[in-house]
Design an enzyme around this catalytic site. Structure first.
Site, short mmCIF file in Angstrom:
data_model
loop_
_atom_site.label_atom_id
_atom_site.label_comp_id
_atom_site.label_asym_id
_atom_site.label_seq_id
_atom_site.Cartn_x
_atom_site.Cartn_y
_atom_site.Cartn_z
N GLU A 222 -18.07 -3.51 6.56
CA GLU A 222 -17.79 -3.39 7.41
C GLU A 222 -17.52 -1.71 7.97
O GLU A 222 -17.09 -0.80 9.38
CB GLU A 222 -16.23 -3.70 7.28
N ARG B 205 -24.61 -15.05 17.21
CA ARG B 205 -23.32 -15.19 16.44
C ARG B 205 -22.82 -14.06 15.08
O ARG B 205 -23.34 -13.82 14.50
CB ARG B 205 -23.10 -16.89 16.41
N GLY C 102 -15.70 -4.41 2.31
CA GLY C 102 -16.24 -3.28 0.88
C GLY C 102 -15.83 -1.42 1.25
O GLY C 102 -15.99 -0.60 0.78
N ASP D 161 -14.15 -4.00 -3.23
CA ASP D 161 -15.15 -2.96 -3.22
C ASP D 161 -15.39 -2.42 -3.74
O ASP D 161 -16.40 -2.18 -3.63
CB ASP D 161 -13.95 -2.39 -2.23
N TYR E 230 -9.78 -11.47 5.13
CA TYR E 230 -9.75 -12.30 3.58
C TYR E 230 -10.28 -12.92 2.71
O TYR E 230 -9.35 -12.84 2.08
CB TYR E 230 -8.23 -11.87 4.11
N GLY F 247 -6.99 3.98 -4.12
CA GLY F 247 -5.36 4.88 -3.59
C GLY F 247 -4.34 4.73 -4.69
O GLY F 247 -4.17 6.26 -5.54
N ARG G 38 0.69 -1.11 -0.36
CA ARG G 38 -0.22 -0.43 -0.76
C ARG G 38 0.89 1.06 -0.27
O ARG G 38 0.24 2.90 0.18
CB ARG G 38 -0.86 -0.10 1.27
#
Ligand code: F6P
Length: 367
Positions: free
Chosen positions: A232, A283, A180, A137, A289, A113, A74
């Site tokens: 998320e 639960r 996402g 995503d 990943y 990015g 990254r």
């Protein structure tokens, strides 16, 4: 100018389809006698001059292979981390190595990015750059879809299918935490395809009481289990603040601790609230990943191949400074300038939202 040699790198989080795209770019250009150099570990490899030869042997067997044979990171050229924890602008080194390697074009495969970082390099006015959109995503602006998304959705949906049987056997509520980043494409698509009863996405801040109501109503109608898919980046609506922008909070935390949204256990909190408030055993499964791993689906192989071959065409016609984008039935080059710094979120009126509403899937809003 003749194009004799190109470099290719993969940057950002990996996803299935990267190798298929590398193969497509290489096949399209190598038949025209263009040499291709693989740059390792994203922009880091360009800065540190770490490369690999990409000949017929290396390019064989890539279509179905997940991950990236080039490695990824990254790291950004203008903000490279140093061992002492500080950052340094290494744009100059990236440009020097581009020249040293004799590249006539740099092909960057990455997400939002990467598009931004590629555009930063482009603006230096020295490098010829072409990019391809990849991410599970599906949040890259300017393209209908990015490769990796279909595989991510398939992996998430398969997991939801499996959770259905155990949820049903134990009469439980299953919360499935889906990636996402800060958009809900993956959660919404996998949730609808997997028959989720509640889907929570960042674009639509949810109210806990609406989620609880939906679960109670479902139980009253005789259904003894429920599936909740949570993106998320989803966040809770709070009356006193309007929509609480969890993203901003996360960014603050991330600076200090390198947090990512999916590491904040919002779904765990939700499970506790559900158990406490309505007393149904709950639960949580965080898919993490697993969604990014494995073999690309045929749809992703196809998109990656189409985007890669179009990139090859653009290289041959020397059309640089563009991202290859899926637009309806076509692949079109879009100026990087238009793409960089933007994010594609799920619009409120999107057909997938309408579909969820028509099905009676709770999005955590409304009465
Ligand atoms: O962008 C792809 C993605 O998998 C997101 O869904 C997730 O938020 C992020 O990458 C995880 O990043 P990392 O691989 O750096 O932990």
């Amino acid at each position: 100018m003749d194009v004799n040699c190109i470099g290719i790198l993969t940057s950002g989080g990996d996803c299935p389809g990267l190798n298929a795209a590398i193969r497509a770019v290489a096949k399209t250009t190598s038949v025209q006698g263009i040499g291709i150099i693989g740059i390792l570990d994203g922009f880091t490899g360009l800065i540190e001059n770490r490369v690999m030869h990409l000949g017929p042997r290396e390019l064989s067997g890539l279509l179905t292979l997940g991950g990236t044979i080039l490695g990824t990171s990254r790291n950004k050229p203008h903000k490279m981390p140093l061992p002492d924890g500080t950052y340094h602008d290494m744009t100059g080194a990236a440009i020097e190595n581009y020249k040293r390697l004799g590249l006539d074009c740099l092909v960057c495969l990455g997400g939002g990015g990467t598009q931004k970082n590629a555009y930063r390099l482009l603006k230096q006015g020295i490098l010829n750059i072409i990019t391809l959109p990849k991410t599970i995503d599906n949040d890259i602006w300017g393209t209908d879809v990015s490769f990796g998304f279909d595989t991510g959705m398939t992996n998430a949906c398969e997991a939801i299918d499996k959770l259905h049987t155990t949820a049903s056997s134990h009469h439980r509520i299953m919360i499935v935490d889906v990636m996402g980043h800060n958009t809900g494409w993956l959660a919404l698509s996998a949730g609808l395809a997997g028959g989720a009863d509640v889907i929570l996405i960042p674009e639509i801040p949810y109210k806990i009481e609406n989620v609880l109501n939906a679960l109670v109503e479902r139980r009253k109608s005789g259904k003894r289990f429920s599936i909740i898919v949570v993106a998320e980046g989803a966040h809770v609506f709070q009356a006193d603040h309007g929509s609480v922008n969890e993203e901003k909070n996360v960014k603050k935390k991330k600076k200090k601790t390198n947090f990512f949204p999916h590491q904040i256990p919002l779904s765990e909190k939700l499970a506790t609230i559900i158990e406490t408030e309505i007393g149904i055993e709950t639960r949580v499964t965080t898919l993490g990943y697993l969604q990014r791993g494995g073999v690309p689906t045929p749809a992703d192989r196809l998109i990656a191949t189409r985007l890669g071959t179009k990139a090859g065409e653009c290289i041959l016609s020397q059309q640089f400074g563009v991202m290859m984008a899926v637009r309806g039935p076509d692949i079109v080059p879009v100026p990087l300038e238009e793409v960089a710094g933007k994010k594609k979120t799920v619009p409120e009126e999107h057909p997938l939202i309408k579909t969820a509403e028509r099905l009676g899937v709770s999005l955590g809003v409304g009465a």
